[in-house]
Design a protein around this motif. Structure first.
Motif, PDB file in Angstrom:
ATOM      1  N   PHE A 193       9.981 -13.237  39.542  1.00  0.00           N
ATOM      2  CA  PHE A 193      11.366 -12.832  39.782  1.00  0.00           C
ATOM      3  C   PHE A 193      12.305 -13.818  39.098  1.00  0.00           C
ATOM      4  N   ALA A 225      19.406  -9.143  45.948  1.00  0.00           N
ATOM      5  CA  ALA A 225      18.531 -10.302  45.824  1.00  0.00           C
ATOM      6  C   ALA A 225      17.888 -10.617  47.169  1.00  0.00           C
ATOM      7  N   VAL A 226      16.688 -11.179  47.102  1.00  0.00           N
ATOM      8  CA  VAL A 226      16.021 -11.749  48.276  1.00  0.00           C
ATOM      9  C   VAL A 226      16.281 -13.249  48.202  1.00  0.00           C
ATOM     10  N   LEU A 249      16.664  -8.836  42.092  1.00  0.00           N
ATOM     11  CA  LEU A 249      15.887  -7.619  41.881  1.00  0.00           C
ATOM     12  C   LEU A 249      16.453  -6.828  40.707  1.00  0.00           C
ATOM     13  N   ARG A 285       7.640  -9.890  47.719  1.00  0.00           N
ATOM     14  CA  ARG A 285       7.660  -8.492  47.255  1.00  0.00           C
ATOM     15  C   ARG A 285       7.928  -7.546  48.431  1.00  0.00           C
ATOM     16  N   ALA A 288      11.499  -7.837  49.193  1.00  0.00           N
ATOM     17  CA  ALA A 288      12.276  -7.133  48.163  1.00  0.00           C
ATOM     18  C   ALA A 288      12.400  -5.657  48.520  1.00  0.00           C
ATOM     19  N   GLN A 289      11.310  -5.067  48.997  1.00  0.00           N
ATOM     20  CA  GLN A 289      11.350  -3.664  49.402  1.00  0.00           C
ATOM     21  C   GLN A 289      12.266  -3.476  50.609  1.00  0.00           C
ATOM     22  N   THR A 291      14.819  -5.286  51.287  1.00  0.00           N
ATOM     23  CA  THR A 291      16.185  -5.461  50.789  1.00  0.00           C
ATOM     24  C   THR A 291      16.680  -4.185  50.125  1.00  0.00           C
ATOM     25  N   ARG A 292      15.839  -3.579  49.301  1.00  0.00           N
ATOM     26  CA  ARG A 292      16.238  -2.319  48.659  1.00  0.00           C
ATOM     27  C   ARG A 292      16.551  -1.253  49.706  1.00  0.00           C
TER      28      ARG A 292
END
Length: 299
Positions: A193, A225-226, A249, A285, A288-289, A291-292
C-alpha cells in the motif's frame, strides 16, 4: 479602516457550539457589509491559567481552515495569550477591538472571559459595546442529546477513539493537516500500500491507539485510507514514537512533502502486535475492505 464583525473565543476543534457564534458573525457581517472575522489565541487559555497540559483538538492552522471552510470566516486574528492576559479589559475592547481592528459588532459565548485576571465578562462586554455604539451578541450554551457541547467533552471522545460520536458534536470529522514525512517504506514494500506518514503536532491530542477508516485530501482530490495511530508494535525496529500512518486505497504515487488533510471517521480496531508482517498485511487488507464498505454506506 476595514469594518469587521468578530467572534471572540479560543475555538479549539471548531465544534457546533463555536459554530453558533461563527454563524451569527457571518449573518451580522452580511447585514453590516463588514468582514466576518474570528479572534483566537496562540495558546490554550486553560493551559496557561491552570498550568496543566490541556491537549488541543486542533492546531491553529486547522482551526482557521475549519472556520473558513464551514462558516465563511474570512479573517482570523491569532493573538498572543500572554499579552491579552495582561491587558485591561476595557482597553481590550476600546483600543484593540474598536481602535485597531475596526470592529463594529462582536459575538461571544456566555462563558467568555478576557483581559487582566479575566475581569472582562459577557455582561461587561455588552455594556461597554453599548457605550461605544458597537453591536454585541452573547450566545448561550449549545446542547446536543442533553449534553453541553464543549471542547473538553469532545477531547474525551477522541482520546477514547469514539470518532463517529465526536463528529456529531464537532459538526465535521476530526482532522489533522500535515506535510507528509518519510516513513520507513514498510507500508509500500512489505504491505503493498502507498502510505502517508504524519506526526501529531506538539500539544495536539492523540486519538486512541488503533486503526481508523479515514479520508485523505491532497492536491484537490481525496482517497479513502486505513490509518494506524500508535507505536507500530509489529514492526521490528519501531522506536516507540507515536506515528500516524495512512495506507491509501486505490492510489499509486508518492506524496512525500505534499500537504495532506486527514479526516478520522471510525475506529475499526485497537492497535495490536501480529506474529508476522504477513499476518499484519492480511489484517490491513481486511481493514481496507471494512473502510471501503464504511464509506460506501456513509458518503
Amino acid at each position: 479602516m476595514t469594518k469587521r464583525v468578530i467572534a471572540l473565543g479560543f475555538f479549539d476543534g471548531v465544534h457546533l457550539g463555536h459554530g453558533a457564534l461563527l454563524q451569527r458573525v457571518k449573518e451580522r457581517a452580511d447585514q453590516l457589509e463588514a468582514v466576518p472575522c474570528a479572534f483566537t489565541f496562540d495558546r490554550s487559555p486553560a493551559a496557561v491559567i491552570t498550568g496543566q497540559t490541556v491537549p488541543l483538538l486542533s492546531a491553529v492552522e486547522d482551526r482557521i481552515w475549519l472556520m473558513r471552510q464551514y462558516y465563511g470566516i474570512q479573517e482570523a486574528v491569532v493573538a498572543p495569550f500572554d499579552a491579552m492576559q495582561r491587558m485591561d479589559w476595557q482597553d481590550f475592547i476600546t483600543n484593540y477591538l474598536v481602535g485597531e481592528l475596526g470592529v463594529v459588532h462582536v459575538v461571544a459565548g456566555h462563558d467568555f472571559h478576557f483581559g487582566y485576571m479575566g475581569q472582562g465578562n459577557p455582561e461587561r462586554l455588552k455594556a461597554k459595546c453599548a457605550e461605544l455604539g458597537v453591536g454585541c451578541d452573547i450566545i448561550q450554551k449549545i446542547e446536543r442529546d442533553g449534553i453541553t457541547i464543549s471542547s473538553t467533552y469532545i477531547r474525551n471522545l477522541v482520546a477514547q477513539g469514539e470518532l463517529e460520536r465526536a463528529a456529531q458534536f464537532l459538526g465535521h470529522p476530526h482532522i489533522l493537516t500535515q506535510q507528509v514525512g518519510h516513513g520507513k517504506g514498510i507500508g509500500h514494500s512489505a504491505l503493498g500500500f502507498p502510505t502517508v506518514n504524519l506526526r501529531i503536532p506538539q500539544r495536539v491530542i492523540v486519538p486512541a491507539f488503533g486503526v481508523y477508516a479515514t479520508r485523505v485530501w491532497f492536491d484537490g482530490q481525496h482517497r479513502c485510507a486505513v490509518t494506524n495511530v500508535g507505536v507500530r508494535p509489529t514492526v521490528a525496529d519501531n522506536d516507540g514514537r507515536i506515528t500516524v500512518e495512512g495506507f491509501i486505497l486505490d492510489f499509486s504515487g508518492d506524496l512525500y512533502s505534499h500537504t495532506v488533510r486527514m479526516e478520522f471517521h471510525k475506529r475499526l480496531r485497537g492497535e495490536r502486535k501480529f506474529p508476522t508482517m504477513e499476518a499484519l498485511a492480511e489484517e490491513i487488507r481486511r481493514n481496507a475492505q471494512q473502510t471501503r464498505e464504511y464509506f460506501a454506506q456513509n458518503n
